[in-house]
Design a protein around this motif. Structure first.
Motif, PDB file in Angstrom:
ATOM      1  N   THR A 217     156.985  48.694 -41.839  1.00 37.85           N
ATOM      2  CA  THR A 217     156.591  48.049 -43.141  1.00 37.85           C
ATOM      3  C   THR A 217     155.054  47.456 -43.011  1.00 37.85           C
ATOM      4  O   THR A 217     154.713  47.341 -43.994  1.00 37.85           O
ATOM      5  N   GLU A 218     154.629  47.291 -41.810  1.00 35.89           N
ATOM      6  CA  GLU A 218     153.341  46.804 -41.821  1.00 35.89           C
ATOM      7  C   GLU A 218     152.179  47.815 -42.341  1.00 35.89           C
ATOM      8  O   GLU A 218     151.150  47.592 -42.817  1.00 35.89           O
ATOM      9  N   ILE A 219     152.601  49.100 -41.675  1.00 34.17           N
ATOM     10  CA  ILE A 219     151.573  50.183 -42.226  1.00 34.17           C
ATOM     11  C   ILE A 219     152.394  50.813 -43.597  1.00 34.17           C
ATOM     12  O   ILE A 219     151.924  52.094 -43.412  1.00 34.17           O
ATOM     13  N   HIS A 220     152.449  50.079 -44.409  1.00 31.00           N
ATOM     14  CA  HIS A 220     153.234  50.966 -45.379  1.00 31.00           C
ATOM     15  C   HIS A 220     152.331  51.811 -46.372  1.00 31.00           C
ATOM     16  O   HIS A 220     152.517  52.764 -46.758  1.00 31.00           O
ATOM     17  N   CYS A 221     151.073  51.129 -46.441  1.00 29.64           N
ATOM     18  CA  CYS A 221     150.023  51.690 -47.113  1.00 29.64           C
ATOM     19  C   CYS A 221     149.733  53.287 -46.402  1.00 29.64           C
ATOM     20  O   CYS A 221     149.742  54.400 -47.269  1.00 29.64           O
ATOM     21  N   CYS A 222     149.824  53.192 -45.187  1.00 29.07           N
ATOM     22  CA  CYS A 222     149.473  54.259 -44.370  1.00 29.07           C
ATOM     23  C   CYS A 222     150.464  55.450 -44.697  1.00 29.07           C
ATOM     24  O   CYS A 222     150.359  56.603 -45.022  1.00 29.07           O
ATOM     25  N   THR A 223     151.894  54.751 -44.844  1.00 31.69           N
ATOM     26  CA  THR A 223     152.900  55.862 -44.872  1.00 31.69           C
ATOM     27  C   THR A 223     152.751  56.551 -46.275  1.00 31.69           C
ATOM     28  O   THR A 223     152.699  57.810 -46.391  1.00 31.69           O
ATOM     29  N   GLN A 224     152.555  55.619 -47.176  1.00 35.59           N
ATOM     30  CA  GLN A 224     152.594  56.331 -48.580  1.00 35.59           C
ATOM     31  C   GLN A 224     151.209  57.267 -48.694  1.00 35.59           C
ATOM     32  O   GLN A 224     151.580  58.282 -49.409  1.00 35.59           O
ATOM     33  N   CYS A 225     150.392  56.699 -47.997  1.00 31.59           N
ATOM     34  CA  CYS A 225     148.956  57.840 -47.798  1.00 31.59           C
ATOM     35  C   CYS A 225     149.741  59.113 -47.460  1.00 31.59           C
ATOM     36  O   CYS A 225     149.217  60.171 -47.922  1.00 31.59           O
ATOM     37  N   MET A 226     150.232  59.019 -46.137  1.00 28.39           N
ATOM     38  CA  MET A 226     150.562  60.303 -45.463  1.00 28.39           C
ATOM     39  C   MET A 226     151.798  61.031 -46.484  1.00 28.39           C
ATOM     40  O   MET A 226     151.483  62.206 -46.625  1.00 28.39           O
ATOM     41  N   TYR A 227     152.734  60.371 -47.126  1.00 32.06           N
ATOM     42  CA  TYR A 227     153.500  60.923 -48.039  1.00 32.06           C
ATOM     43  C   TYR A 227     152.801  61.814 -49.022  1.00 32.06           C
ATOM     44  O   TYR A 227     152.947  62.740 -49.427  1.00 32.06           O
ATOM     45  N   LYS A 228     151.596  61.108 -49.639  1.00 34.59           N
ATOM     46  CA  LYS A 228     150.957  61.732 -50.617  1.00 34.59           C
ATOM     47  C   LYS A 228     150.297  62.939 -50.002  1.00 34.59           C
ATOM     48  O   LYS A 228     150.235  63.998 -50.832  1.00 34.59           O
ATOM     49  N   ILE A 229     149.726  62.667 -48.789  1.00 36.35           N
ATOM     50  CA  ILE A 229     149.033  63.830 -48.274  1.00 36.35           C
ATOM     51  C   ILE A 229     149.948  65.129 -48.168  1.00 36.35           C
ATOM     52  O   ILE A 229     149.700  66.134 -48.658  1.00 36.35           O
ATOM     53  N   ALA A 230     150.984  64.771 -47.674  1.00 32.56           N
ATOM     54  CA  ALA A 230     152.086  65.787 -47.378  1.00 32.56           C
ATOM     55  C   ALA A 230     152.505  66.468 -48.680  1.00 32.56           C
ATOM     56  O   ALA A 230     152.645  67.704 -48.822  1.00 32.56           O
ATOM     57  N   LEU A 231     152.581  65.768 -49.957  1.00 34.38           N
ATOM     58  CA  LEU A 231     153.034  66.018 -50.981  1.00 34.38           C
ATOM     59  C   LEU A 231     152.027  67.055 -51.510  1.00 34.38           C
ATOM     60  O   LEU A 231     152.246  68.299 -51.896  1.00 34.38           O
ATOM     61  N   SER A 232     150.694  66.402 -51.488  1.00 32.71           N
ATOM     62  CA  SER A 232     149.634  67.661 -51.776  1.00 32.71           C
ATOM     63  C   SER A 232     149.551  68.794 -51.047  1.00 32.71           C
ATOM     64  O   SER A 232     149.325  69.601 -51.707  1.00 32.71           O
ATOM     65  N   TYR A 233     149.799  68.579 -49.901  1.00 34.34           N
ATOM     66  CA  TYR A 233     149.890  69.746 -48.886  1.00 34.34           C
ATOM     67  C   TYR A 233     151.003  70.836 -49.680  1.00 34.34           C
ATOM     68  O   TYR A 233     150.645  72.106 -49.383  1.00 34.34           O
ATOM     69  N   ARG A 234     152.078  70.275 -49.747  1.00 36.68           N
ATOM     70  CA  ARG A 234     153.021  71.154 -50.133  1.00 36.68           C
ATOM     71  C   ARG A 234     152.554  71.962 -51.385  1.00 36.68           C
ATOM     72  O   ARG A 234     153.178  72.976 -51.509  1.00 36.68           O
ATOM     73  N   ARG A 235     152.101  71.030 -52.301  1.00 38.50           N
ATOM     74  CA  ARG A 235     151.686  71.717 -53.572  1.00 38.50           C
ATOM     75  C   ARG A 235     150.660  72.994 -53.481  1.00 38.50           C
ATOM     76  O   ARG A 235     150.773  73.838 -54.130  1.00 38.50           O
ATOM     77  N   PHE A 236     149.919  72.484 -52.630  1.00 33.76           N
ATOM     78  CA  PHE A 236     148.649  73.435 -52.237  1.00 33.76           C
ATOM     79  C   PHE A 236     149.488  74.749 -51.640  1.00 33.76           C
ATOM     80  O   PHE A 236     148.921  75.922 -52.090  1.00 33.76           O
TER      81      PHE A 236
END
Lengths: 894, 181
Positions: A217-236
């Motif tokens: 929960t504390e690194i919530h921002c980080c996970t979201q960031c990771m998630y976004k990166i993963a998502l964009s990687y997948r789209r790429f």
């Protein structure tokens, strides 16, 4: 096995029996009702009234059969179900439809077997499938729910829903634990509607995010960031795969061909594109590692270009990068004191590594093809495969569809007439005649091949003499060199026609054998011609006193390839275009020519073999081959579209493709490897040309390099590898032994598996028989239990009819006896003994051959309610059967 | 890019990509085809998952299906209501399964459905006769077709219930690698 089932109906007593009459009527009712019970989506919307719809919304239960029964039965069943514990197994059981089906004994076989219907049997995702199954049943069944069932359906509904949810949760949890890629694959494979798939996907994603959030929960921002990166990687990545897809050559053209001519003709074109990619790869490798450095070091070419060189490959081309002789033996250094480029090593390693890559990719595609297409080598020769598997869903063209349908009907008719005449055995004399004809055909074809080879051999020697003498004008000389390739191509073109005439003589029983024999003959012809040529090149040209024999060989191959290409064009012009004109204008009964896949593919294999041999002597040969394949593709396509019709025979496209890849590997590629190996290890390279001039053998370049390397302590490992692995006999000896052992082990495993498969197959058959038998039993018992004492007469009549499978006796006795009887019936291991007598003949084997731990053993045989006991037994049986079949399927797969 | 956004959201496209064997572009193209068939009914904006269904008559006139003897069954098998009315989801699903990328097992499931004309979870004799008629344009006599169907069942029926269950079917097509490529 329809036999057992039918007999009951055909038995006149059975029909006369009043009790069964009602049962039968019901069965037919059920059938008609079940026709409306689909898998995923049912047409019930069309015929259910408004009432039914409402029920479906409010009560989602599966109580299928009971509802269809007259009032008497319903009240009976309701009574039985009045106690909540009527089902001792609770809600843990998988087969829901079974669970809450008090009157399931009435169900005709079809409904009983829906339990192990298509979806439930899917071993890989059985759990998912069972949900689908249940959901379907639930939907379909609830429609038939009548008001009399409401009181007991509520409880069941709750339990059912609970179970369903837990199942779904399980799937979701499973999916959530997978990696993204696996998950997507799993979801894609689900046989569900898009809506459900999307729901599941969303749930899985939610589950995943929930988990990751709860983790950190504390690194919530980080996970979201990771998630976004993963998502964009997948789209790429998806974008990249789209790009690659669009790069695939001629995708659209291939689709059109497939649509018009079916998979069989398509396989030729797919093979062509596959070879083309092979050549593109080899061109890129050769060009970048051998040719480009050579360009840097190249001297000027002072030979004139006349145009005839395009055909002969001699003259001007002699002094270009096209041939071995032009390459330098020096190290190339552009800038002083910088790293240099050793041409010798570059040449040998480029070609060596190219062949290694070729080898592995060929082995890989061959293995894959074998795995996919020869999983189960026993083929259906008969109708089953024909009927259900024959339709080529690729075809979208109207004419092609009509043609295919027509061919199919004639084929089926032929098969039927063959089936009738199959029984008459050939007499000894006839058989002898057959064998004699085959033998004669083989002798003739091999003789033709031998004659062709001798012809080629003397011609080639003559050719060399002509070249050495060099009298006559330049033009005459060049023209003379063309004689050999033209003759070779002519032989290659015409002899197959002679072979196909042989086909008319020998009448094969199966067209498949005919295809294989023709292919074998053609392969023998082509490969022996190439073999003779190789002998000529390696033993005669290489030892002759020519200035640069490698270039000479390269030129020969170049000419062969070019002339073969021209003949290929001529072949499709005369063989297809003129043939069509004749077929449509002059001789109507000839008709439009068929596209001869085997001949064309063998031609491709032949040319590819030449190219592979030529790569060493003429590194840019793949480039020429690319151009030719391009042209051939379009010419063949146009010729196909204009002139040809789809082949009439059944062409096992995938098996044939496998065969062709195998042919490309076995005589072709392995032959090439040995030719190249002889060239590298055995032969003396020319003294005055090429990268290896002055060496005793080409491989000397490598040994010298190793000698140089020994001076550098840093590269000691290379030296070590060279001495201990590559040069060492012991290493290869040990390697060979290990490989042989592994092969042997795998072979044994395969043998074991085969036995296993056979046993399981027998088991399935026996299980089926068991099932049928049980159903018979069940129906009979059901009829007898429904008999009230008042209708003793009827039941008496029934029991006499049932003497077929039970010794006549008191009704009550029969009730109790029949249970143990069928429970004790051994699991028959021997198929033949089983089929010898129907399972319900009076003499049952007394022994109890049950496997230890079989659930049915634990069943008390004298349970008060016979149908309940039977229900339990049946269910246990069903489950056991399903487990076994799951296992079996897994085995089949692996 | 702008065009994409108006038809599907990125989230939707991702979902479609995950659930089918298609790429973004192909999904958009499929939507184009779907829209083309009935421009008045099918909206361009699919971001809110509108509940639109096209009747079977429209779908089976697509060039891809027009000549297929099993076209009605194909469409029916994929429609959620079993009547042949396809929503866009069903439509995408259908082409996904029919595409080359779909694995054999999945195709086998749907092929079974397609051949199962009376949707009783079995391929019975009537189904086989139906199939045969579709395959041969009813050129066989009644006797011949009965004979053929009996043979088929005899050959492929392993559990001996007189009709082909899914496992029979699967086993059979495992021996016919050409099937549904």
């Amino acid at each position: 096995m329809s036999y057992h089932y039918n007999e009951a109906f055909e038995n006149p007593d059975y029909h006369n029996s009043e009790t069964l009459e009602s049962g039968r009527r019901k069965a037919s009712q059920m059938n008609s009702m079940f026709r409306q019970n689909p898998y995923d989506s049912s047409p019930y919307d069309s015929y259910t009234d408004h009432d039914g719809r409402e029920q479906r919304q409010s009560y989602s239960v599966d109580i299928p059969m009971a509802t269809m029964q007259p009032g008497l039965e319903v009240s009976q069943s309701a009574k039985r179900w009045g106690t909540p514990n009527a089902n001792p197994y609770g809600n843990t059981h998988i087969n829901h439809s079974f669970e809450y089906e008090p009157e399931f004994t009435y169900t005709p076989p079809s409904t009983l077997s829906t339990v192990d219907g298509p979806f439930a049997r899917r071993s890989s995702d059985a759990s998912e499938a069972s949900i689908v199954q249940r959901r379907n049943r639930q939907r379909a069944d609830s429609v038939f729910t009548t008001s009399s069932d409401f009181d007991r359906t509520d409880a069941n509904a709750a339990a059912y829903n609970e179970n369903k949810e837990s199942q779904e949760e399980k799937i979701i949890r499973n999916l959530a634990s997978m990696t993204t890629r696996e998950r997507i694959k799993a979801i894609q494979k689900m046989p569900k509607t898009m809506k459900e798939k999307r729901e599941i996907r969303n749930k899985v994603l939610m589950e995943k995010t929930r988990k990751s959030v709860s983790y950190s929960t504390e690194i919530h921002c980080c996970t979201q960031c990771m998630y976004k990166i993963a998502l964009s990687y997948r789209r790429f990545r998806n974008g990249l795969s789209e790009l690659f897809q669009s790069l695939q050559l001629w995708q659209k053209t291939l689709k059109i061909i497939g649509g018009k001519f079916g998979t069989s003709v398509l396989s030729y074109f797919v093979f062509l594109t596959w070879l083309l990619t092979f050549n593109i790869f080899s061109f890129l490798v050769n060009f970048s590692f051998v040719t480009i450095p050579q360009f840097i070091a190249a001297g000027s070419n002072n030979l004139s270009f006349t145009g005839l060189e395009l055909l002969t490959g001699a003259g001007y081309f002699q002094q270009t990068v096209l041939y071995y002789g032009f390459y330098t033996n020096s190290t190339i250094t552009k800038i002083e004191n910088s790293t240099s480029y050793d041409m010798q090593l570059a040449y040998i390693f480029t070609i060596g590594i190219y062949f290694v890559i070729c080898f592995f990719s060929l082995v890989y595609s061959m293995a894959k093809s074998f795995r996919n297409n020869f999983v189960n080598p026993q083929t259906y020769s008969g109708n089953a495969g024909k009927l259900l598997c024959i339709w080529d869903f690729n075809i979208t063209n109207e004419k092609a569809v009509r043609l295919k349908q027509k061919n199919l009907s004639t084929q089926i008719k032929e098969a039927l007439s063959e089936g009738k005449s199959e029984d008459l055995n050939l007499s000894l004399k006839q058989r002898m005649v057959h064998i004699a004809i085959h033998l004669a055909a083989w002798i003739f074809s091999l003789g033709t091949t031998a004659v062709c080879c001798t012809c080629v051999y003397y011609l080639s020697i003559n050719n060399l003499k002509l070249f050495m003498k060099g009298d006559g004008t330049e033009l005459e000389n060049q023209a003379a060199t063309l004689v050999l390739p033209i003759v070779v191509s002519l032989l290659n073109l015409l002899t197959p026609f002679v072979f196909s005439l042989l086909e008319l003589l020998e009448k094969f029983q199966y067209p498949r054998n005919q295809i294989y024999v023709t292919i074998t003959r053609n392969v023998i012809l082509k490969m022996s011609i190439i073999g003779i040529l190789c002998y000529y090149w390696l033993n005669i040209v290489a030892t002759s006193a020519t200035e640069c024999w490698e270039t000479l060989v390269g030129q020969d191959i170049y000419r062969l390839v070019v002339v073969d290409f021209l003949f290929c064009l001529l072949g499709s012009f005369f063989g297809e275009f003129i043939r069509r004109i004749i077929g449509t204008k002059c001789l109507k009964n000839l008709g439009v020519p068929e596209f001869d896949i085997a001949r064309n593919v063998l031609g491709l294999i032949y040319v590819q073999t030449l190219t592979w041999i030529g790569i060493f002597f003429s590194p840019l040969l793949p480039a020429i081959q690319i151009i030719f394949f391009f042209i051939i593709f379009y010419v063949k396509k146009v010729s196909l579209m204009m002139n040809c019709q789809p082949p009439r025979k059944v062409w096992r496209a995938s098996q044939m493709t496998t065969l062709f890849i195998f042919l490309l590997f076995f005589p072709s590629f392995t032959g090439v490897l040995s030719v190249v190996a002889i060239t590298i290890w055995r032969l003396n390279p020319s003294e005055k040309c090429g990268p290896f001039r002055g060496l005793s053998s080409i491989f000397d370049a490598v040994s010298r390099w190793i000698d140089v390397l020994t001076n550098y302590p840093r590269s000691a490992w290379v030296v070590w590898i060279y001495h201990n692995l590559i040069e060492s006999v012991h290493f290869f000896f040990i390697l060979t032994v290990i490989i042989i052992i592994i092969t042997y082990l795998y072979w044994q495993i395969i043998e074991g598996r085969k036995i296993m498969v056979r046993l399981l197959h027998e088991q399935i058959i026996n299980e089926g028989k068991d099932k049928m038998f049980l159903l018979e039993k069940l129906r009979a018992l059901q009829a007898s239990t429904r008999d009230t004492p008042a209708r003793k007469g009827a039941s008496q009549q029934f029991s006499t009819t049932s003497s077929l499978y039970q010794p006549p006796g008191q009704l009550d006795q029969q009730r109790h006896l029949s249970m143990p009887n069928y429970l004790e019936r051994p699991l028959e291991k021997n198929k033949s003994s089983f089929s010898a007598k129907p399972p319900y003949t009076a003499d049952f084997p007394e022994t109890s051959g049950f496997l230890p731990g079989d659930p049915q053993r634990q069943q008390p045989s004298t349970k008060p309610g016979v149908s309940e006991a039977l229900a339990l037994a049946m269910r246990a049986r069903q489950q056991a059967e399903r487990e076994m079949e799951d296992e079996d399927e897994e085995d089949f797969r692996s | 890019m702008g065009n994409k956004q108006t038809i599907f959201t990125d989230e939707q496209l991702d979902a479609y990509q995950d659930c089918t064997f298609f790429t973004r572009k192909e999904i958009l193209r499929l939507h184009g085809r779907y829209h083309e068939m009935a421009p008045n009914v099918v909206p361009m904006d699919y971001t809110k998952d509108p509940d639109v269904k096209l009747p079977m008559q429209l779908i089976i006139n697509m060039p891809e299906l027009k000549e297929n003897p099993f076209r009605e069954r194909i469409v029916e098998s994929f429609s959620e209501d079993g009547e042949g009315n396809l929503s866009f989801n069903d439509f995408v699903d259908m082409f996904s399964v029919l595409s080359e990328m779909a694995p054999r097992e999945l195709k086998a499931i749907y092929a079974f459905k397609i051949y199962d004309f009376n949707t009783d979870n079995f391929i019975c004799k009537a189904d086989l006769e139906n199939t045969l008629n579709k395959l041969t344009r009813e050129e066989l006599t009644a006797e011949e077709s009965v004979l053929v169907c009996e043979k088929v069942i005899e050959e492929a029926d392993m559990d001996g219930d007189g009709k082909l269950g899914f496992s029979d079917f699967e086993n059979m097509i495992s021996k016919a690698p050409d099937f549904l490529r």
